[in-house]
Design a protein around this motif. Structure first.
Motif, PDB file in Angstrom:
ATOM      1  N   MET A  68       0.809  -1.226   0.000  1.00  0.00           N
ATOM      2  CA  MET A  68       0.000   0.000   0.000  1.00  0.00           C
ATOM      3  C   MET A  68       0.837   1.269   0.000  1.00  0.00           C
ATOM      4  O   MET A  68       0.308   2.354  -0.167  1.00  0.00           O
ATOM      5  N   LEU A  69       2.160   1.153   0.300  1.00  0.00           N
ATOM      6  CA  LEU A  69       2.898   2.376   0.637  1.00  0.00           C
ATOM      7  C   LEU A  69       3.777   2.948  -0.466  1.00  0.00           C
ATOM      8  O   LEU A  69       4.674   2.285  -0.976  1.00  0.00           O
ATOM      9  N   PRO A  70       3.535   4.215  -0.798  1.00  0.00           N
ATOM     10  CA  PRO A  70       4.274   4.897  -1.855  1.00  0.00           C
ATOM     11  C   PRO A  70       5.492   5.631  -1.318  1.00  0.00           C
ATOM     12  O   PRO A  70       5.666   5.757  -0.100  1.00  0.00           O
ATOM     13  N   SER A  71       6.305   6.171  -2.220  1.00  0.00           N
ATOM     14  CA  SER A  71       7.370   7.056  -1.770  1.00  0.00           C
ATOM     15  C   SER A  71       7.750   8.042  -2.861  1.00  0.00           C
ATOM     16  O   SER A  71       7.528   7.798  -4.048  1.00  0.00           O
ATOM     17  N   ALA A  72       8.303   9.156  -2.400  1.00  0.00           N
ATOM     18  CA  ALA A  72       8.818  10.191  -3.297  1.00  0.00           C
ATOM     19  C   ALA A  72      10.231  10.502  -2.845  1.00  0.00           C
ATOM     20  O   ALA A  72      10.484  10.610  -1.652  1.00  0.00           O
ATOM     21  N   SER A  73      11.136  10.638  -3.802  1.00  0.00           N
ATOM     22  CA  SER A  73      12.508  10.997  -3.463  1.00  0.00           C
ATOM     23  C   SER A  73      12.855  12.269  -4.203  1.00  0.00           C
ATOM     24  O   SER A  73      12.795  12.306  -5.438  1.00  0.00           O
ATOM     25  N   VAL A  74      13.201  13.287  -3.425  1.00  0.00           N
ATOM     26  CA  VAL A  74      13.420  14.584  -4.048  1.00  0.00           C
ATOM     27  C   VAL A  74      14.791  15.133  -3.659  1.00  0.00           C
ATOM     28  O   VAL A  74      15.350  14.793  -2.625  1.00  0.00           O
ATOM     29  N   GLY A  75      15.309  15.979  -4.533  1.00  0.00           N
ATOM     30  CA  GLY A  75      16.640  16.535  -4.278  1.00  0.00           C
ATOM     31  C   GLY A  75      16.725  17.960  -4.742  1.00  0.00           C
ATOM     32  O   GLY A  75      15.896  18.782  -4.376  1.00  0.00           O
ATOM     33  N   GLY A  76      17.678  18.222  -5.603  1.00  0.00           N
ATOM     34  CA  GLY A  76      17.906  19.589  -6.079  1.00  0.00           C
ATOM     35  C   GLY A  76      16.726  20.078  -6.913  1.00  0.00           C
ATOM     36  O   GLY A  76      15.982  19.289  -7.473  1.00  0.00           O
ATOM     37  N   PRO A  77      16.561  21.424  -7.010  1.00  0.00           N
ATOM     38  CA  PRO A  77      15.411  21.982  -7.725  1.00  0.00           C
ATOM     39  C   PRO A  77      15.399  21.643  -9.216  1.00  0.00           C
ATOM     40  O   PRO A  77      14.338  21.579  -9.817  1.00  0.00           O
ATOM     41  N   ASP A  78      16.553  21.397  -9.812  1.00  0.00           N
ATOM     42  CA  ASP A  78      16.562  21.122 -11.253  1.00  0.00           C
ATOM     43  C   ASP A  78      16.630  19.637 -11.573  1.00  0.00           C
ATOM     44  O   ASP A  78      16.873  19.242 -12.708  1.00  0.00           O
ATOM     45  N   MET A  79      16.432  18.816 -10.561  1.00  0.00           N
ATOM     46  CA  MET A  79      16.539  17.368 -10.767  1.00  0.00           C
ATOM     47  C   MET A  79      15.147  16.742 -10.803  1.00  0.00           C
ATOM     48  O   MET A  79      14.235  17.216 -10.133  1.00  0.00           O
ATOM     49  N   PRO A  80      14.992  15.647 -11.560  1.00  0.00           N
ATOM     50  CA  PRO A  80      13.682  14.989 -11.562  1.00  0.00           C
ATOM     51  C   PRO A  80      13.448  14.274 -10.233  1.00  0.00           C
ATOM     52  O   PRO A  80      14.381  13.718  -9.654  1.00  0.00           O
ATOM     53  N   GLY A  81      12.216  14.317  -9.724  1.00  0.00           N
ATOM     54  CA  GLY A  81      11.867  13.533  -8.544  1.00  0.00           C
ATOM     55  C   GLY A  81      11.687  12.070  -8.936  1.00  0.00           C
ATOM     56  O   GLY A  81      11.339  11.760 -10.083  1.00  0.00           O
ATOM     57  N   LEU A  82      11.954  11.178  -7.986  1.00  0.00           N
ATOM     58  CA  LEU A  82      11.802   9.735  -8.232  1.00  0.00           C
ATOM     59  C   LEU A  82      10.623   9.211  -7.422  1.00  0.00           C
ATOM     60  O   LEU A  82      10.516   9.512  -6.231  1.00  0.00           O
ATOM     61  N   TYR A  83       9.787   8.421  -8.052  1.00  0.00           N
ATOM     62  CA  TYR A  83       8.579   7.938  -7.382  1.00  0.00           C
ATOM     63  C   TYR A  83       8.527   6.423  -7.492  1.00  0.00           C
ATOM     64  O   TYR A  83       8.550   5.866  -8.588  1.00  0.00           O
ATOM     65  N   GLU A  84       8.477   5.762  -6.346  1.00  0.00           N
ATOM     66  CA  GLU A  84       8.517   4.299  -6.342  1.00  0.00           C
ATOM     67  C   GLU A  84       7.797   3.763  -5.111  1.00  0.00           C
ATOM     68  O   GLU A  84       7.735   4.429  -4.075  1.00  0.00           O
ATOM     69  N   PRO A  85       7.243   2.551  -5.225  1.00  0.00           N
ATOM     70  CA  PRO A  85       6.670   1.934  -4.027  1.00  0.00           C
ATOM     71  C   PRO A  85       7.777   1.624  -3.023  1.00  0.00           C
ATOM     72  O   PRO A  85       8.943   1.508  -3.398  1.00  0.00           O
ATOM     73  N   VAL A  86       7.397   1.485  -1.742  1.00  0.00           N
ATOM     74  CA  VAL A  86       8.394   1.149  -0.715  1.00  0.00           C
ATOM     75  C   VAL A  86       8.836  -0.313  -0.844  1.00  0.00           C
ATOM     76  O   VAL A  86       9.953  -0.671  -0.495  1.00  0.00           O
ATOM     77  N   HIS A  87       7.963  -1.140  -1.401  1.00  0.00           N
ATOM     78  CA  HIS A  87       8.274  -2.582  -1.483  1.00  0.00           C
ATOM     79  C   HIS A  87       9.284  -2.899  -2.576  1.00  0.00           C
ATOM     80  O   HIS A  87       9.627  -2.056  -3.394  1.00  0.00           O
ATOM     81  N   GLY A  88       9.733  -4.151  -2.581  1.00  0.00           N
ATOM     82  CA  GLY A  88      10.692  -4.611  -3.575  1.00  0.00           C
ATOM     83  C   GLY A  88      10.023  -5.389  -4.698  1.00  0.00           C
ATOM     84  O   GLY A  88       8.823  -5.224  -4.967  1.00  0.00           O
ATOM     85  N   SER A  89      10.807  -6.249  -5.343  1.00  0.00           N
ATOM     86  CA  SER A  89      10.346  -6.934  -6.553  1.00  0.00           C
ATOM     87  C   SER A  89       9.522  -8.178  -6.258  1.00  0.00           C
ATOM     88  O   SER A  89       9.021  -8.815  -7.180  1.00  0.00           O
ATOM     89  N   ALA A  90       9.393  -8.532  -4.976  1.00  0.00           N
ATOM     90  CA  ALA A  90       8.539  -9.646  -4.530  1.00  0.00           C
ATOM     91  C   ALA A  90       8.609 -10.867  -5.448  1.00  0.00           C
ATOM     92  O   ALA A  90       7.597 -11.265  -6.035  1.00  0.00           O
ATOM     93  N   PRO A  91       9.780 -11.477  -5.575  1.00  0.00           N
ATOM     94  CA  PRO A  91       9.912 -12.609  -6.507  1.00  0.00           C
ATOM     95  C   PRO A  91       8.933 -13.740  -6.191  1.00  0.00           C
ATOM     96  O   PRO A  91       8.527 -14.480  -7.102  1.00  0.00           O
ATOM     97  N   ASP A  92       8.512 -13.847  -4.923  1.00  0.00           N
ATOM     98  CA  ASP A  92       7.608 -14.954  -4.543  1.00  0.00           C
ATOM     99  C   ASP A  92       6.238 -14.857  -5.202  1.00  0.00           C
ATOM    100  O   ASP A  92       5.540 -15.860  -5.336  1.00  0.00           O
ATOM    101  N   ILE A  93       5.823 -13.653  -5.618  1.00  0.00           N
ATOM    102  CA  ILE A  93       4.494 -13.536  -6.238  1.00  0.00           C
ATOM    103  C   ILE A  93       4.568 -12.972  -7.660  1.00  0.00           C
ATOM    104  O   ILE A  93       3.533 -12.701  -8.278  1.00  0.00           O
ATOM    105  N   ALA A  94       5.777 -12.785  -8.186  1.00  0.00           N
ATOM    106  CA  ALA A  94       5.928 -12.135  -9.497  1.00  0.00           C
ATOM    107  C   ALA A  94       5.303 -12.971 -10.613  1.00  0.00           C
ATOM    108  O   ALA A  94       5.322 -14.198 -10.569  1.00  0.00           O
ATOM    109  N   GLY A  95       4.739 -12.285 -11.596  1.00  0.00           N
ATOM    110  CA  GLY A  95       4.211 -12.935 -12.792  1.00  0.00           C
ATOM    111  C   GLY A  95       2.906 -13.678 -12.575  1.00  0.00           C
ATOM    112  O   GLY A  95       2.459 -14.435 -13.431  1.00  0.00           O
TER     113      GLY A  95
END
Ligand code: NAD
Ligand code: IPM
Ligand code: MN
Length: 359
Positions: free
Chosen positions: A264-291
């Motif tokens: 359920m949990l999102p995240s935003a990673s921000v830095g310098g004003p001229d840099m793109p923000g990064l947006y990713e879920p907090v979770h990983g690649s969950a290989p146990d349920i992938a595909g």
């Protein structure tokens, strides 16, 4: 009505599945509000190692740096776990964060009232509500500190990673945390291990210095072991938490679990004003349920909402996505990770479609 360029990095495992659903939701936002999202897909993580030998190829970096924001799924998996650590998928993620100067990682842990039944905590604790913002420093600490390695000393192997912070690094993330607190309930808890670690003593000193610029914010300090305990004992006591990279990684997974699911949990990673923000879920690649169409896409969909809010300054569009998520949950739709008897069980793609339909 705007035109925006987004770098889209699906990555590995469930990454492509959950990103596809966030893209459906962005398409619905574009249609409703008249925006055009120009999506530039790029290989990243294990998928990029397979196609080009590097987890973060230069072309992917160009795509990211020329975008208004980056939407990212997850990287890693057993297939790449035995590779030389220098070219592991996770190294690509660290390189992306560093390249974007994304020093502040915002990880909101908010309990949707509809999901109170999916929460692991006692009902009386849940009833008080959970609404925490973890501000995690993202491009320092043991993750990047030198020296770091494994070497032979006196005939045995020793491994070492250096927990190191410069005061500039602490000050800039502290400012983001105080600014965040000012927009919320004006309470900030700085989490460290200052009873043992010199690096934490500096952390505390610098956070205290920055606090003088924000007299309205009530600042408290907590050792990380106690913070881990208080998060399950009395999560309602927290508003904003600021902490280093490693402690923040651990506490944000804990915060995720107490709100029901890491899916359920999102995240935003921000830095310098001229840099793109990064947006990713907090979770990983969950290989146990992938595909298997089992993943919960909500974390990535809510990350797209954060992208709309923070990088594109489109608050009404972000609100529409968050409201659509709440509506679908209120109607009883649940992926497996948040499913309880009597609810309507759906897969990843159906969940994404339902949310897109309600935008
Ligand atoms: P994980 O977050 O991938 O999975 C932990 C558990 O949570 C698993 O049981 C998984 O099935 C479940 N889960 C995770 N996301 C879910 C979702 N959206 N819906 C339903 N269930 C979900 O963590 P892990 O197992 O420790 O790591 C797996 C791989 O992912 C490793 O290679 C690790 O390095 C990598 N990883 C990547 C990121 C990232 O890309 N940001 C984050 C964490 C872990
Ligand atoms: C996260 C992950 C990453 C981290 C790994 C995969 C490098 O756990 O985004 O929380 O530790 O930052
Ligand atoms: Mn993590």
């Amino acid at each position: 009505m705007g035109r925006y360029t987004l770098a889209v990095l699906p990555g590995d495992g469930i990454g492509p599945e959950v990103v596809a659903e966030a893209v459906k939701v962005l398409a619905a936002v574009g249609k409703k509000f008249g925006h055009t999202f120009d999506l530039r897909y790029a290989p990243f993580g294990g998928a990029a190692i397979d196609s080009s030998g590097s987890p973060f190829p230069p072309e992917t970096e160009d795509t990211c740096m020329n975008a208004d924001a980056v939407l990212f799924g997850a990287v890693g998996g057993p297939k790449w776990d035995t590779l030389d650590p220098v070219i592991r998928p996770e190294k690509g993620l660290l390189a992306l964060r560093k390249a974007a100067g994304a020093f502040a990682n915002l990880r909101p842990a908010k309990l949707f009232p509809e999901l109170a039944d999916a929460c692991y905590l006692r009902p009386d604790i849940v009833a008080k509500g959970i609404d925490i913002m973890v501000v995690r420093e993202l491009i320092g600490d043991v993750y990047f500190g030198e020296p770091s390695g494994i070497e032979v000393r006196d005939g045995e192997r020793v491994g070492f990673s250096n927990m190191i912070y410069g005061e500039y690094e602490i000050r800039r993330v502290a400012r983001v945390a105080f600014e965040t607190a000012m927009k919320r309930n004006k309470k900030l808890c700085s989490v460290d291990k200052a009873n043992v670690l010199a690096v934490s003593r500096l952390w505390r000193e610098v956070v205290t210095e920055v606090s003088r610029e924000y007299p309205e914010v009530e600042l408290s300090y907590m050792y990380v072991d106690n913070a881990a305990m208080q998060l399950v004992r009395n999560p309602a006591a927290f508003d904003v938490i600021v902490t280093g990279n490693l402690f923040g990684d651990i506490l944000s997974d804990e915060a995720a679990a107490i709100t029901g699911s890491i899916g359920m949990l999102p995240s935003a990673s921000v830095g310098g004003p001229d840099m793109p923000g990064l947006y990713e879920p907090v979770h990983g690649s969950a290989p146990d349920i992938a595909g298997q169409d089992l993943a919960n896409p909500v974390a990535t969909i809510l990350s797209a909402a954060m992208l709309l809010r923070y990088s594109l300054s489109l608050p009404a569009e972000a609100d529409a996505v968050e409201a659509a998520v709440a509506a679908v949950l209120a109607e009883g739709y649940r992926t497996g990770d948040i499913y309880r008897d009597g609810m309507r069980k759906v897969g990843c793609s159906e969940m994404g479609q339902l949310i897109a339909d309600r935008v």
